[in-house]
Design an enzyme around this catalytic site. Sequence first.
Site, PDB file in Angstrom:
ATOM      1  N   ASP A   8      -7.555  59.202   7.906  1.00  0.00           N
ATOM      2  CA  ASP A   8      -7.363  60.328   6.990  1.00  0.00           C
ATOM      3  C   ASP A   8      -8.500  60.258   5.979  1.00  0.00           C
ATOM      4  O   ASP A   8      -8.499  59.430   5.069  1.00  0.00           O
ATOM      5  CB  ASP A   8      -5.996  60.213   6.295  1.00  0.00           C
ATOM      6  N   LYS A  70     -15.921  65.292   0.115  1.00  0.00           N
ATOM      7  CA  LYS A  70     -15.337  66.133   1.170  1.00  0.00           C
ATOM      8  C   LYS A  70     -15.464  67.617   0.834  1.00  0.00           C
ATOM      9  O   LYS A  70     -15.590  68.454   1.714  1.00  0.00           O
ATOM     10  CB  LYS A  70     -13.869  65.755   1.331  1.00  0.00           C
ATOM     11  N   GLU A 147      -4.591  67.960   9.363  1.00  0.00           N
ATOM     12  CA  GLU A 147      -3.797  67.049   8.522  1.00  0.00           C
ATOM     13  C   GLU A 147      -2.297  67.357   8.531  1.00  0.00           C
ATOM     14  O   GLU A 147      -1.482  66.450   8.742  1.00  0.00           O
ATOM     15  CB  GLU A 147      -4.369  67.018   7.100  1.00  0.00           C
ATOM     16  N   ASP A 170       0.938  70.689   2.117  1.00  0.00           N
ATOM     17  CA  ASP A 170       0.039  69.555   1.859  1.00  0.00           C
ATOM     18  C   ASP A 170      -0.946  69.930   0.752  1.00  0.00           C
ATOM     19  O   ASP A 170      -1.858  70.724   0.967  1.00  0.00           O
ATOM     20  CB  ASP A 170      -0.699  69.206   3.168  1.00  0.00           C
TER      21      ASP A 170
HETATM   22  N1  LIG Z   1       1.945  61.230  -9.612  1.00  0.00           N
HETATM   23  C1  LIG Z   1       0.999  62.170  -9.480  1.00  0.00           C
HETATM   24  N2  LIG Z   1       1.074  63.304 -10.203  1.00  0.00           N
HETATM   25  C2  LIG Z   1       0.117  64.247 -10.090  1.00  0.00           C
HETATM   26  N3  LIG Z   1      -0.953  64.149  -9.314  1.00  0.00           N
HETATM   27  C3  LIG Z   1      -1.086  63.033  -8.562  1.00  0.00           C
HETATM   28  C4  LIG Z   1      -0.128  61.992  -8.617  1.00  0.00           C
HETATM   29  N4  LIG Z   1      -0.543  61.004  -7.778  1.00  0.00           N
HETATM   30  C5  LIG Z   1      -1.701  61.413  -7.236  1.00  0.00           C
HETATM   31  N5  LIG Z   1      -2.037  62.627  -7.715  1.00  0.00           N
HETATM   32  C6  LIG Z   1      -3.228  63.423  -7.374  1.00  0.00           C
HETATM   33  O1  LIG Z   1      -3.254  63.627  -5.974  1.00  0.00           O
HETATM   34  C7  LIG Z   1      -4.598  63.794  -5.548  1.00  0.00           C
HETATM   35  C8  LIG Z   1      -4.886  62.875  -4.408  1.00  0.00           C
HETATM   36  O2  LIG Z   1      -3.978  63.120  -3.391  1.00  0.00           O
HETATM   37  P1  LIG Z   1      -4.295  62.690  -1.911  1.00  0.00           P
HETATM   38  O3  LIG Z   1      -4.752  61.280  -1.872  1.00  0.00           O
HETATM   39  O4  LIG Z   1      -3.118  63.078  -1.103  1.00  0.00           O
HETATM   40  O5  LIG Z   1      -5.505  63.660  -1.637  1.00  0.00           O
HETATM   41  P2  LIG Z   1      -6.609  63.551  -0.509  1.00  0.00           P
HETATM   42  O6  LIG Z   1      -5.920  63.304   0.792  1.00  0.00           O
HETATM   43  O7  LIG Z   1      -7.642  62.616  -0.926  1.00  0.00           O
HETATM   44  O8  LIG Z   1      -7.198  65.023  -0.576  1.00  0.00           O
HETATM   45  P3  LIG Z   1      -7.298  66.180   0.517  1.00  0.00           P
HETATM   46  O9  LIG Z   1      -6.131  66.022   1.432  1.00  0.00           O
HETATM   47  O10 LIG Z   1      -7.222  67.429  -0.309  1.00  0.00           O
HETATM   48  O11 LIG Z   1      -8.607  65.997   1.141  1.00  0.00           O
HETATM   49  C9  LIG Z   1      -5.488  63.484  -6.741  1.00  0.00           C
HETATM   50  O12 LIG Z   1      -5.933  64.687  -7.332  1.00  0.00           O
HETATM   51  C10 LIG Z   1      -4.538  62.731  -7.663  1.00  0.00           C
HETATM   52  O13 LIG Z   1      -4.897  62.878  -9.018  1.00  0.00           O
HETATM   53 MG   LIG Z   2      -4.971  64.539   2.201  1.00  0.00          MG
END
Ligand SMILES: Nc1ncnc2c1ncn2[C@@H]1O[C@H](COP(=O)(O)OP(=O)(O)OP(=O)(O)O)[C@@H](O)[C@H]1O
Ligand SMILES: [Mg+2]
Length: 554
Positions: A8, A70, A147, A170
């Site tokens: 991922d 990304k 995803e 998502d």
């Molecule tokens: N408890 C929380 N409350 C609010 N936001 C959160 C919390 N925990 C994580 N985040 C936010 O979630 C985001 C990251 O989520 P995630 O790791 O699922 O994204 P990603 O998979 O990297 O991104 P994408 O799928 O869009 O490419 C960040 O913006 C982070 O600040």
């Molecule tokens: Mg993601």
Amino acid sequence: MSRIVGIDLGTSTSEIACIVDGAPRLIPNTLGKLITPSVVHISDNGDILVGENAAEYLFTRPDCTFMEVKRLTGSGEVLRAHGKEYSPEEVQSMLLKYLVGCAETRLGEKIDRAVITVPAYFTDIQRRATAKAGELAGLHVERILNEPTAAALDYGMANLKECKNVLVYDLGGGTLDVTVLELFEGVIDVKASRGNNHLGGKDFDEIIMARLADTTGDERALMRLKKAAEDCKIALSSREEYGISLPFLLTAKDGKPVSVERTVTRAEFEEWVREKVESTREPMMTALSDSGLSPGDLNVILLVGGSTRIPCVQKVVQESLSAFPKSPVDPDLTVARGAAIQAGLLEGSIASAELVLTDVCPYTLGTSVVHEGLYDDRLVFDAIIPRNTTIPTEKSKIYHPHTDYQTQARIEVYQGDSADPQNNERLGDVMLTGIPPAKRGREPIEVVFAYDINGILQVKASVVSTGKQVSAEINTTGVKPKPVLDLSKWEKANGARRYRPAIRKAEKRIAGGADETGELDILVKQIKEALLLEKEEQAGGLRDQLLELLEAMP
Ligand SMILES: Nc1ncnc2c1ncn2[C@@H]1O[C@H](COP(=O)(O)OP(=O)(O)OP(=O)(O)O)[C@@H](O)[C@H]1O
Ligand SMILES: [Mg+2]
């Protein structure tokens, strides 16, 4: 055959997993963590650091530390460090290499095959760029997997006996995907996907940042501010208020130090991000109606991505779908688990009779054609693969050269649902030459669009009479995604009132069956689009044409 890993590759965080004893297992990184920040640092001597070790340099060396790369996938933009240029794909490949290295160490074997996930709403170009990043990391990319579909695989494998209608919502760091699917005893049938490739937690951070200070030109201050904003946002998911303290954040133009000291309440934050969060309703409703379901038909709502922990995000999902979203899957790890399951199906460590998956092409793909009207000829978009067609798919259409003795034809390739090709995303073109000269309309040309299981498009065109064929993988970079237009909202656009009489009049004539050539309909659609895109001048010109046409009609 060697093992396949599932990755991922996220905007904010990345994870890697594989199948162990028939079940998906996350693989820890060199620090022993399952979640790796998607950050890459290139040091002065050229060493590459990834993850938390790299993230430390965001504050001290923002000039050679990259995050949220990304977002730039397939954009053609260049990143710079130490006077060298890097493509987003190169930086993404460094992240991939690191993750694969962690897996090699853990598993004690060489790994060169992977399933990589992408947002369902990623375009053809973004998918190719992701596959390219994999190649640069020395990987055979065995599948590009959506995803939300990965999340559905994870859920489906844990609930093999169930028959349910599932909606996956998502919202991660940079992208939003909504996918509706049917789960039937291990058969996962994706019905529709919709989303926004430029909406995620990153945007919420930026909204908070803009309220706190202007850090233009000061990279270090910007990074400190970003960190404080994200901490604040995350804290407000479980608390009512949060105090931000950034002493001596930067020096103002007058030489005075600027500090930020303030408390942000949850209510304030919710007000700031309301518009963005509300904008996620449209993809939910469109994906649902495209699948022929209503909210009452849904049995499970899967919340995926870190940003779904935000209470007002959950509230909008709940209100839109009139159901309380539960999270039977781990919002951070489910996509990587699903990628590992897909890897397992490919490598044979999971019986493919158990889980079967079908996915869709989330975009309408087509070409532009000349539409001959009473009043004028105009270029219109003609769909070849309608959005949410099950993939892989191959569809063809017959066209004719538009002018007499035309010997070549350019087949433009577009993605989108707009009647005006200009408002769709242009993916590229294919040039067909050697058409035998003939009177217009005589020499048929066949255009074939083939969309494969990875979401990659191939276009072929041939002269039917001679069999002469050209084909191309559509390959362009630098395309910026176009906004999603909801034509029904045209009256809310600036200056729409001035267009209402003409549009109403035309719509009356259309409803009365007077629009035999379809020209009125095209003009009305194009005016609404121009208004929504705030192209006033274009809208004005089109309205004049519409009025003239109405005048000329019997
Ligand atoms: N408890 C929380 N409350 C609010 N936001 C959160 C919390 N925990 C994580 N985040 C936010 O979630 C985001 C990251 O989520 P995630 O790791 O699922 O994204 P990603 O998979 O990297 O991104 P994408 O799928 O869009 O490419 C960040 O913006 C982070 O600040
Ligand atoms: Mg993601």
